[in-house]
Design a protein around this motif. Structure first.
Motif, PDB file in Angstrom:
ATOM      1  N   ASN A  62       0.828  -1.207   0.000  1.00 47.90           N
ATOM      2  CA  ASN A  62       0.000   0.000   0.000  1.00 47.90           C
ATOM      3  C   ASN A  62       0.861   1.254   0.000  1.00 47.90           C
ATOM      4  O   ASN A  62       0.593   2.216  -0.731  1.00 47.90           O
ATOM      5  CB  ASN A  62      -0.914   0.015   1.219  1.00 47.90           C
ATOM      6  N   LEU A  63       1.897   1.243   0.834  1.00 54.64           N
ATOM      7  CA  LEU A  63       2.787   2.405   0.924  1.00 54.64           C
ATOM      8  C   LEU A  63       3.515   2.630  -0.394  1.00 54.64           C
ATOM      9  O   LEU A  63       3.606   3.765  -0.882  1.00 54.64           O
ATOM     10  CB  LEU A  63       3.793   2.184   2.063  1.00 54.64           C
ATOM     11  N   LEU A  64       4.003   1.555  -0.963  1.00 53.19           N
ATOM     12  CA  LEU A  64       4.716   1.659  -2.232  1.00 53.19           C
ATOM     13  C   LEU A  64       3.776   2.134  -3.343  1.00 53.19           C
ATOM     14  O   LEU A  64       4.137   2.993  -4.165  1.00 53.19           O
ATOM     15  CB  LEU A  64       5.313   0.298  -2.589  1.00 53.19           C
ATOM     16  N   GLY A  65       2.567   1.597  -3.354  1.00 54.58           N
ATOM     17  CA  GLY A  65       1.618   1.996  -4.378  1.00 54.58           C
ATOM     18  C   GLY A  65       1.214   3.455  -4.278  1.00 54.58           C
ATOM     19  O   GLY A  65       0.966   4.117  -5.290  1.00 54.58           O
ATOM     20  N   ALA A  66       1.145   3.980  -3.052  1.00 56.15           N
ATOM     21  CA  ALA A  66       0.707   5.367  -2.847  1.00 56.15           C
ATOM     22  C   ALA A  66       1.830   6.370  -3.054  1.00 56.15           C
ATOM     23  O   ALA A  66       1.588   7.488  -3.529  1.00 56.15           O
ATOM     24  CB  ALA A  66       0.127   5.517  -1.442  1.00 56.15           C
ATOM     25  N   HIS A  67       3.067   5.997  -2.722  1.00 51.66           N
ATOM     26  CA  HIS A  67       4.139   6.983  -2.693  1.00 51.66           C
ATOM     27  C   HIS A  67       5.368   6.611  -3.518  1.00 51.66           C
ATOM     28  O   HIS A  67       6.275   7.427  -3.663  1.00 51.66           O
ATOM     29  CB  HIS A  67       4.582   7.235  -1.244  1.00 51.66           C
ATOM     30  N   GLY A  68       5.424   5.405  -4.050  1.00 50.10           N
ATOM     31  CA  GLY A  68       6.589   4.997  -4.823  1.00 50.10           C
ATOM     32  C   GLY A  68       6.605   5.634  -6.199  1.00 50.10           C
ATOM     33  O   GLY A  68       5.568   6.050  -6.732  1.00 50.10           O
ATOM     34  N   SER A  69       7.795   5.698  -6.779  1.00 51.90           N
ATOM     35  CA  SER A  69       7.922   6.187  -8.147  1.00 51.90           C
ATOM     36  C   SER A  69       7.412   5.121  -9.108  1.00 51.90           C
ATOM     37  O   SER A  69       7.232   3.954  -8.736  1.00 51.90           O
ATOM     38  CB  SER A  69       9.385   6.499  -8.459  1.00 51.90           C
ATOM     39  N   ALA A  70       7.200   5.507 -10.343  1.00 50.34           N
ATOM     40  CA  ALA A  70       6.746   4.542 -11.341  1.00 50.34           C
ATOM     41  C   ALA A  70       7.754   3.408 -11.479  1.00 50.34           C
ATOM     42  O   ALA A  70       7.375   2.233 -11.617  1.00 50.34           O
ATOM     43  CB  ALA A  70       6.535   5.238 -12.680  1.00 50.34           C
ATOM     44  N   GLU A  71       9.038   3.741 -11.443  1.00 50.93           N
ATOM     45  CA  GLU A  71      10.076   2.716 -11.562  1.00 50.93           C
ATOM     46  C   GLU A  71      10.052   1.767 -10.370  1.00 50.93           C
ATOM     47  O   GLU A  71      10.186   0.547 -10.533  1.00 50.93           O
ATOM     48  CB  GLU A  71      11.449   3.385 -11.655  1.00 50.93           C
ATOM     49  N   GLN A  72       9.902   2.318  -9.159  1.00 53.06           N
ATOM     50  CA  GLN A  72       9.854   1.480  -7.961  1.00 53.06           C
ATOM     51  C   GLN A  72       8.652   0.550  -7.980  1.00 53.06           C
ATOM     52  O   GLN A  72       8.764  -0.636  -7.662  1.00 53.06           O
ATOM     53  CB  GLN A  72       9.823   2.365  -6.715  1.00 53.06           C
ATOM     54  N   LYS A  73       7.508   1.079  -8.356  1.00 51.45           N
ATOM     55  CA  LYS A  73       6.296   0.255  -8.394  1.00 51.45           C
ATOM     56  C   LYS A  73       6.409  -0.845  -9.438  1.00 51.45           C
ATOM     57  O   LYS A  73       5.989  -1.984  -9.201  1.00 51.45           O
ATOM     58  CB  LYS A  73       5.078   1.142  -8.654  1.00 51.45           C
ATOM     59  N   GLU A  74       6.978  -0.531 -10.574  1.00 53.99           N
ATOM     60  CA  GLU A  74       7.138  -1.535 -11.627  1.00 53.99           C
ATOM     61  C   GLU A  74       8.087  -2.648 -11.195  1.00 53.99           C
ATOM     62  O   GLU A  74       7.885  -3.816 -11.521  1.00 53.99           O
ATOM     63  CB  GLU A  74       7.653  -0.875 -12.904  1.00 53.99           C
ATOM     64  N   ARG A  75       9.107  -2.273 -10.432  1.00 55.14           N
ATOM     65  CA  ARG A  75      10.117  -3.248 -10.033  1.00 55.14           C
ATOM     66  C   ARG A  75       9.676  -4.110  -8.847  1.00 55.14           C
ATOM     67  O   ARG A  75       9.937  -5.321  -8.836  1.00 55.14           O
ATOM     68  CB  ARG A  75      11.416  -2.516  -9.665  1.00 55.14           C
TER      69      ARG A  75
END
Length: 219
Positions: free
Chosen positions: A135-148
């Motif tokens: 949830n935290l990653l989805g809300a605040h992560g960059s597009a690259e972070q979420k994809e990885r």
């Protein structure tokens, strides 16, 4: 009806008669759902919780994870329960369908989680921490972070943690000293100490994604 964990009639009274949860299906995001899909999710959660989580509740307490030869070891039942939870889609249940989720209302997701809490809170902590980290990653992560990182977290290959508590601060997160030092490439160098990282080491998943709370240098 003799039920091991939660009285299903009480739960459905809360969801359908008190909260009127079926009204959510009128919203575009939940239009593909119905009381039948909600009940199917609840029944799946009950079954997995009773069959894969509850039986080793006591065994898990009596056989805590150990660190041996450089690796953490958990009882085999913990990994089996993790895979059952992941394969049923509960790690990704509330995420978008295009990301492999079911676009399940959070209320239904949390009702499903109630079965796992009731069955075995220790083993349930592994997937629940991963859901929170996702949830935290989805809300605040960059597009690259979420994809990885998100896909393997949502399908159960990676787990997640929350690295919050520090030795001197306890639960007072405002007193944390861990620093995040900006680097030229846009990353951060993390310097500090964390304790009580639930699920910080285990033999259940291929990798562990740590969410570390730190103060950006100069903030």
């Amino acid at each position: 009806m003799n039920e091991m964990l939660i009285n299903s009639r009480d739960l459905r009274f809360q969801l359908y008669e008190l909260l009127g949860i079926e009204a959510l299906t009128q919203r575009e995001r939940f239009a593909e759902h119905s009381r039948e899909t909600f009940d199917a999710a609840l029944e799946t959660a009950r079954q997995i919780a009773e069959e894969q989580f509850a039986p080793h509740n006591r065994k898990g307490d009596e056989n805590e994870p150990v660190f041996r030869d450089g690796r953490a070891e958990t009882i085999p039942e913990t990994k089996t329960a993790w895979h059952a939870f992941a394969e049923a889609g509960f790690l990704a249940a509330h995420h978008d369908a295009e990301d492999g989720g079911m676009q399940m209302p959070t209320t239904i997701q949390q009702a499903c989680h109630g079965y796992f809490f009731a069955a075995n809170v220790s083993t349930a902590a592994y997937p629940f921490l991963t859901v929170a980290a996702g949830n935290l990653l989805g809300a605040h992560g960059s597009a690259e972070q979420k994809e990885r990182w998100l896909p393997p977290m949502l399908d159960g290959r990676f787990s997640g943690t929350m690295a919050l508590t520090e030795p001197h601060a306890g639960s007072s997160l405002g007193d944390l000293r861990t620093r995040a030092i900006p680097q030229d490439d846009g990353s951060y160098r993390i310097v500090g100490n964390k304790i009580y990282i639930s699920g910080g080491e285990q033999d259940i998943t291929d990798n562990i994604v740590h969410m570390v709370i730190a103060r950006i240098e100069g903030a």
